[in-house]
Structures are given as C-alpha cells and as structure tokens.
Design an enzyme around this catalytic site. Structure first.
Site, PDB file in Angstrom:
ATOM      1  N   GLU A  93      -6.146   6.664  -1.542  1.00  0.00           N
ATOM      2  CA  GLU A  93      -6.129   5.522  -0.622  1.00  0.00           C
ATOM      3  C   GLU A  93      -6.710   4.278  -1.310  1.00  0.00           C
ATOM      4  OE1 GLU A  93      -4.536   5.282   2.050  1.00  0.00           O
ATOM      5  OE2 GLU A  93      -4.197   7.351   2.598  1.00  0.00           O
TER       6      GLU A  93
ATOM      7  N   HIS B 226       1.554   4.347  -2.933  1.00  0.00           N
ATOM      8  CA  HIS B 226       1.449   5.813  -2.787  1.00  0.00           C
ATOM      9  C   HIS B 226       2.607   6.509  -3.508  1.00  0.00           C
ATOM     10  CE1 HIS B 226      -2.013   6.449  -0.288  1.00  0.00           C
ATOM     11  NE2 HIS B 226      -1.556   5.796   0.769  1.00  0.00           N
TER      12      HIS B 226
ATOM     13  N   HIS C  80       0.842  -1.200   0.000  1.00  0.00           N
ATOM     14  CA  HIS C  80       0.000   0.000   0.000  1.00  0.00           C
ATOM     15  C   HIS C  80       0.882   1.258   0.000  1.00  0.00           C
ATOM     16  CE1 HIS C  80      -3.515   2.482   1.367  1.00  0.00           C
ATOM     17  NE2 HIS C  80      -2.542   3.186   1.919  1.00  0.00           N
ATOM     18  N   GLU C  81       1.913   1.253   0.829  1.00  0.00           N
ATOM     19  CA  GLU C  81       2.804   2.423   0.918  1.00  0.00           C
ATOM     20  C   GLU C  81       3.615   2.589  -0.371  1.00  0.00           C
ATOM     21  OE1 GLU C  81       2.283   4.502   3.151  1.00  0.00           O
ATOM     22  OE2 GLU C  81       1.000   3.202   4.337  1.00  0.00           O
TER      23      GLU C  81
HETATM   24 ZN   LIG Z   1      -2.475   5.156   2.472  1.00  0.00          ZN
END
Ligand SMILES: [Zn+2]
Length: 267
Positions: free
Chosen positions: A179, A132, A128-129
C-alpha cells in the site's frame, strides 16, 4: 501461456530466491500477471454484469476517465505501460473504492467518482491502483502467502493450477508495504503529468473528515489508516520538489454530471 517443466531451473531458482527479497520479479514473467488478470476479470465482469456501465452508452464519461488513465500511463514512470492491456471499467455502485487486477484491469466505482472534488484526486486513486498492478503486488502477495517454492512450482507446472489458486488469493488484502509503495508511486506518476500531485492524497484527506458515514467506515476497516498515508504522500511530493499542477475542478463537475443519477448520495 506456455509453462515449461524444468526441474534443474526450478532448483537453481530456489537458490536465487532464498537470497533476495523480490527477486522473483526477474524470473516470473509478466505473462503470469496477464493470465491471472484475464481470468479474474472474467469473474468480476460476471459478478458486476448488471452494474458495469456500458461503454457505448456512456462514451463521454469513459473518454474522460480513460484520459486520466492514459495520462498516467504516459508519465514515463509506469514500467509495464506497454506490457499490459490497461482496461478500465466503471461500476455503478455507491462504494467508495477502485481496484486493479494483475495485468492492468482497472475498475472504478461511480460512488468514488461522485465523492471526490477534482480530477487530480481521482487521478491519485487511479494512479494508486495502477501501481498495484505495475509493481505486481498480487504476485508478491502470492509469494508471501504460499511461499516462493510453492509459487514457483506452480509457475513451472501446467499453469491451470496457478490460475485456480490465484483466484483465491486475489481477494487477499495487500500488505502495508504494498500500500505504501502504491501511494508513493501514485505521487510519482502524477508528478510527471499535468495533474497536481499534492492532490494525490485528496481521497484520504476527505475520508478523514467524513469518517462518520457507513461507506467510509467500510473502507477504513479494510485499508490502512488514511492519516499517516496522507502525510507520507505529502512529504513525498515535497521531496520531489513540491511542483503544483492542475486540479481540473470545472471539468470534474462535468464528469460527475455524466454519472447515472442513482449514484448521487448525500455526503
Ligand atoms: Zn491499495
């Protein structure tokens, strides 16, 4: 980084930008992410100077967490796997979180590592990071906050003002769209590794069960609600084909045993 002043290009880009949503990605070089990331990394390294675990003293722990990062970067789904220098640092703190600066500078809290149940769950959060940074969400954020015109004029300016403004904007929360995209790509990445991508949402699943603890409440106050995200990620995994992978539970117990003892918390 060399920024060229060119007023003709600037106005030409204004026309392009006004007609497409994230078209800026084609015009704002990833060097901007790299420079912003370096500058922010210096700041975070200073803030956490006493808490960042030393790599030499914690070699086995770093090797294990870096292996997760490497597997994701080799999934074939990370656009900037080779453009960014993907560093990973471990912060000794009970906080249940991780973050990634532009240009691939990842920080993971020991509290998060200790909280999760298996390696695939941690891979989900790291994925997830990574998403980003890979999807360049900080620049997207800046474009939305400042307006594209201001951002472009900074990029085509002398560079130093961009870095200064970036510092203030890095603290901004990502949008729900950002997100959602990071969640989706976390599943995509894991799906093409040895990890069980159905565990990518494991962090949210645990948060939902444990929402009475203080650290969890803090997380929930700054992030979109886990329930919906958990479900969306699961559906995305099913859409990809629902392939099961490995969780590495035993190996994860070993990783947790390598954490400094003061990380332990009674969950
Ligand atoms: Zn996030």
């Amino acid at each position: 980084m060399k920024f060229t002043k060119n007023i003709v290009i600037f106005f030409a880009l204004m026309v392009v930008f006004s007609s497409c949503g994230d078209g800026w990605k084609n015009y704002i070089s990833t060097e901007v992410d790299v420079e912003m990331g370096k500058s922010a990394q210096n700041q975070y390294d200073a803030i956490y100077a006493n808490q960042i675990l030393d790599e030499k003293e914690n070699k086995e722990l770093y090797n294990s967490i870096n292996l997760i990062k490497e597997r994701i970067l080799k999934s074939g789904n990370v656009t900037h796997a080779d453009d960014f220098k993907w560093d990973l640092k471990i912060i000794n703190d009970t906080v249940l979180n991780a973050f990634c600066l532009p240009g691939g500078k990842i920080y993971v809290y020991t509290g998060l590592i200790n909280y999760l149940d298996n390696e695939a769950q941690l891979a989900g959060v790291i994925g997830h990071e990574i998403a980003h940074a890979d999807k360049r969400h900080s620049i997207d954020n800046m474009a939305k906050e400042m307006g594209l015109a201001a951002l472009i004029s900074l990029v085509f300016g002398d560079g130093s003002s961009l870095i200064n403004i970036a510092q203030n904007l890095l603290g901004l929360k990502f949008s729900r769209d950002n997100e959602a995209q990071a969640d989706e790509y976390s599943v995509n990445y894991l799906y093409n590794t040895v990890y069980d991508a159905s565990e990518a949402n494991g962090f949210f699943e645990k948060l939902e069960k444990d929402n009475q603890t203080q650290e969890v409440s803090e997380f929930l106050s700054t992030h979109p609600a886990p329930e919906n995200r958990k479900q969306v990620m699961l559906e995305h995994w099913l859409k990809l084909g629902g392939k099961k992978g490995k969780k590495f539970e035993e190996n994860y117990s070993r990783i947790k045993s390598l954490l400094p003892k003061n990380t332990e918390k009674s969950w």
